[in-house]
Design an enzyme around this catalytic site. Structure first.
Site, short mmCIF file in Angstrom:
data_model
loop_
_atom_site.label_atom_id
_atom_site.label_comp_id
_atom_site.label_asym_id
_atom_site.label_seq_id
_atom_site.Cartn_x
_atom_site.Cartn_y
_atom_site.Cartn_z
NE ARG A 172 29.37 17.28 89.93
CZ ARG A 172 28.41 16.64 89.62
NH1 ARG A 172 27.28 17.16 89.29
NH2 ARG A 172 28.46 15.20 89.33
CG ASP A 201 29.21 15.57 92.74
OD1 ASP A 201 30.08 14.71 92.40
OD2 ASP A 201 28.02 15.81 92.70
CG HIS A 275 28.56 11.87 92.79
ND1 HIS A 275 28.90 12.46 91.50
CD2 HIS A 275 27.41 10.93 92.43
CE1 HIS A 275 28.02 12.06 90.76
NE2 HIS A 275 27.36 11.01 91.15
CD GLU A 353 25.32 9.68 88.21
OE1 GLU A 353 24.86 9.59 86.98
OE2 GLU A 353 25.98 10.60 88.68
CD1 TRP A 419 18.67 9.59 90.19
CD2 TRP A 419 19.24 10.10 88.10
NE1 TRP A 419 19.59 8.68 89.86
CE2 TRP A 419 20.17 9.12 88.77
CE3 TRP A 419 19.81 10.65 86.92
CZ2 TRP A 419 21.32 8.40 88.33
CZ3 TRP A 419 20.74 9.93 86.43
CH2 TRP A 419 21.66 9.10 86.95
CE1 TYR A 444 17.42 14.85 86.70
CE2 TYR A 444 19.81 14.47 85.99
CZ TYR A 444 18.98 14.34 86.84
OH TYR A 444 19.28 13.69 88.00
CG ASP A 446 22.13 18.33 83.45
OD1 ASP A 446 20.87 18.11 83.54
OD2 ASP A 446 23.13 17.68 83.54
CD1 TRP A 490 21.66 17.38 87.05
CD2 TRP A 490 22.76 17.17 88.86
NE1 TRP A 490 21.20 16.33 88.02
CE2 TRP A 490 21.76 16.30 89.01
CE3 TRP A 490 23.79 17.36 89.98
CZ2 TRP A 490 21.90 15.48 90.24
CZ3 TRP A 490 23.89 16.56 90.91
CH2 TRP A 490 22.74 15.86 91.07
C1 ACM Z 1 21.72 12.26 89.17
O1 ACM Z 1 21.68 12.99 87.91
N1 ACM Z 1 23.09 11.69 89.12
C2 ACM Z 1 21.10 12.15 90.42
#
Ligand code: ACM
Length: 637
Positions: A172, A201, A275, A353, A419, A444, A446, A490
């Site tokens: 990212r 990604d 992604h 996702e 996750w 997480y 982030d 992230w």
């Molecule tokens: C994720 O946070 N999409 C693995």
């Protein structure tokens, strides 16, 4: 008189001893720690005995770099010299309790001995040893006028889990090779042993693949945008795509070696089939969707509709096409080289996702479903995962993906990284699959650590105390299937390395203690005392951390007569909150918060700062009254 003098000097000694009694603040908490009386003082000339072993380079590196730099001591490794100050010993017969990463550390008034079965144990022992000295030992410059003492202690220590991971998203935002080295340097202080690199990604492909040059000529670059990621204006055709970067294969080898010397494995993640916009932009023929050749690497503009949850509805098709044989040829090439570059036994293949709305419209997918008897889009993804599993296994690697790979039928040998909470991991473990827990709920990095009025805004929050509640091995599953735990950074909203550090610490301390220390050793109050000690250490080491844990937690509501009521609490004990409504900057001479507040009628701003005693510890927070009113009235911002 003589007797009196002796008593007097004894009292002085005791008083001085009590005053100087060093605080022991080891993160992660060791399995067993016994303190004795007295201290060891580091001399100016430190004679070291150590086994002659190639893997000792970085064990000694900690002394030669960190210890020598701050203390000014000279470090002499010479097994022939008598009276060593620090001795490293590798056990001739294994001390079973310690395993491959454990150690015994003994500090006496005369010297320090660290014993282990393997050099990794000595490395973790030396990290603990550093934490026994005053925080100034972490200074990046020499510090004078310090007694470099460590308390007499006996420590036995070994990890609870073999998988102690941190994930760093270098897609990212691209982080340079030296940033990644810094990330490794920081994580090993807290005994992490696995760096998961999220290498691909929608926003960038970060690893050179020979024979697929466009991945890095095209896929690694995008238009630079700053602000709130996800809301950026679409890049104009004439805006330069000069933001990004990638690691050459030599860079990867260098990073793998750097990590290995520090007892860290690097696990690569190639996130497919979702992604994958950077790959699709590089090679549009990998898409099921016509017009993919007009796509561009994402700069942070909106490309998904999340209103119906996961999987999202894609506005551009960021997937590889499971019905296209070229995709499997592509993945075979990629996995061959990735497998050669990274010695770690697992390759992470993403799987999260993955939008299906473009697949639903694709004739190629319809034909695949008919041919293979696939009934749902989840089964289409499962078909893809099973083919990819075969590719990964054929390269001699184990296959690991995010918990979405459970949907539509999991590949037989797959390991799962859970996750979306713990449930995917629990389900997978019950089916006999290996699991690494890294749930958003606890891990997480982030997510915001405090109120969004001060933190860079993202869609969810995770405070330090919640992170500390992480328990990777729930009672309901056979613990043998839980390989360990991991926290994920992230970087959609992380634009630089200092902010990467801010997001990682102190929550990284909490996860480190969770994955290393015995469950019964976890204790929030003790942990937080140690966190404060380590804030001092990170200051010395010039590593950034978030002070958000000191900031107030705001609550607003309406009284029966519709007045706005504001309440505040703190995440940790022993803080005082001082506030103002008159726009000036409160300090400890201002009103101290003692209960719910009703703001004066025309007030526009509540300003708050937290103190510990006479010391300001939190940040000056300016909370608009309109924001409090909006929250009370549940208006979403
Ligand atoms: C994720 O946070 N999409 C693995």
């Amino acid at each position: 008189m003589k007797q009196l003098l002796t008593v007097f000097s004894l009292c002085l000694c005791l008083a001085a001893g009590a005053q100087n009694k060093p605080t022991i603040a080891i993160i992660p908490e060791p399995v067993s720690l016994k303190t004795g009386t007295g201290t060891f003082t580091l001399p100016r000339n430190v004679i070291v005995h150590a086994p002659l072993h190639t893997e000792m380079k970085e064990v000694l590196g900690v002394l030669r770099q960190r210890m020598a730099r701050s203390t000014g001591s000279t470090i002499t490794l010479n097994n022939a010299l008598p009276n060593p100050v620090i001795s490293f010993l590798l056990n001739k017969t294994a001390d079973k309790k310690l395993g491959n990463e454990g150690y015994r550390l003994s500090v006496t008034t005369k010297g320090i001995t660290i014993k282990a079965n393997q050099p990794a144990g000595l490395y973790y022992g030396v990290q603990t040893m550093m934490q026994l000295f005053p925080k100034e030992i972490e200074s990046t410059t020499q510090v004078g006028n310090i007694a470099w003492t460590a308390p007499v202690t006996e420590i036995t220590d070994y990890p609870r889990f073999g998988w102690r991971g941190l994930m760093f998203d270098v897609s990212r935002h691209f982080f340079t090779k030296s940033d990644v080295k810094k990330f490794i340097d920081n994580m090993v202080r807290y005994k992490y042993n696995l760096l998961h690199l999220h290498l691909t990604d929608d926003e960038g492909w970060r690893i050179e693949i020979k024979g697929l040059p466009k991945l890095t000529e095209v896929g690694a670059w995008r238009v630079n945008k700053t602000g709130y990621f996800g809301t950026f204006s679409p890049p104009a055709p004439d805006e330069p795509k000069d933001y990004g970067g990638f690691y050459t294969q030599d860079d990867i080898r260098e990073l793998v070696q750097y990590a290995k010397e520090r007892f860290v494995n690097i696990m690569p993640e190639i996130d497919v089939p979702g992604h994958s916009l950077a790959a699709v932009v590089s090679y549009p023929e990998l898409s099921c969707t016509e017009g993919a050749d007009k796509y561009r690497v994402r700069s942070g503009e909106e490309i998904m509709d999340w209103s119906k949850g996961n999987p999202p509805t894609a506005l551009v098709d960021n997937t590889l096409c499971p019905a296209n044989e070229k995709v499997y040829d592509f993945l075979d090439k990629v996995m061959t080289q990735v497998a050669e570059l990274f010695p770690f036994e697992y390759i992470h293949v993403g799987g999260d996702e993955c939008p299906k709305n473009f697949w639903q419209k694709s004739d190629q997918i319809k034909a695949l479903m008919q041919r293979e008897g696939l009934k749902t889009m989840d089964e289409v993804q499962a078909y893809f995962e099973k083919r990819l599993e075969k590719i990964v296994l054929s390269k001699g690697k184990k296959f690991l993906g995010w918990d979405e790979i459970l949907e539509g039928g999991i590949a037989p040998s797959a390991a799962v990284m859970s996750w979306q909470g713990m449930k995917g991991g629990i389900h997978a473990a019950k089916m006999g699959h290996e699991v690494v827990m890294s749930p958003t709920t606890y891990a997480y990095l982030d997510y915001m650590q405090g109120d969004q009025i001060i933190e860079p805004r993202i869609y969810a929050s995770l405070r330090l105390n919640k992170t500390y509640e992480f328990e990777p091995a729930p009672d309901s599953v056979d613990a043998r299937f839980i390989k360990g735990g991991q926290a994920n950074l992230w970087t959609e909203q992380v634009y630089n390395m200092r902010h990467a550090e801010y997001m990682t610490w102190p929550r990284g301390f909490a996860i480190a203690e969770t994955v290393w220390s015995p469950k019964e050793k976890k204790n929030w109050d003790r942990f937080f005392t140690k966190v404060e000690n380590h804030f001092g250490r990170l200051n010395m080491a010039e590593i950034k951390y978030a002070p958000s844990v000191y900031d107030p937690i705001f609550k607003s509501s309406r009284t029966a007569d519709r007045q706005l009521k504001i309440e505040m609490e703190t995440e940790v004990k022993g803080l005082d909150l001082y506030y103002s409504f008159d726009n000036s900057f409160p300090d400890n001479y201002y009103p101290k918060y003692a209960g719910a507040l009703v703001p004066p009628k025309d007030a526009v701003m509540l300003k708050v700062i937290s103190y510990k005693g006479k010391q300001p510890v939190g940040r000056m927070i300016a909370m608009p009254i309109s924001e409090m009113a909006a929250r009370a009235d549940r208006v979403r911002r």
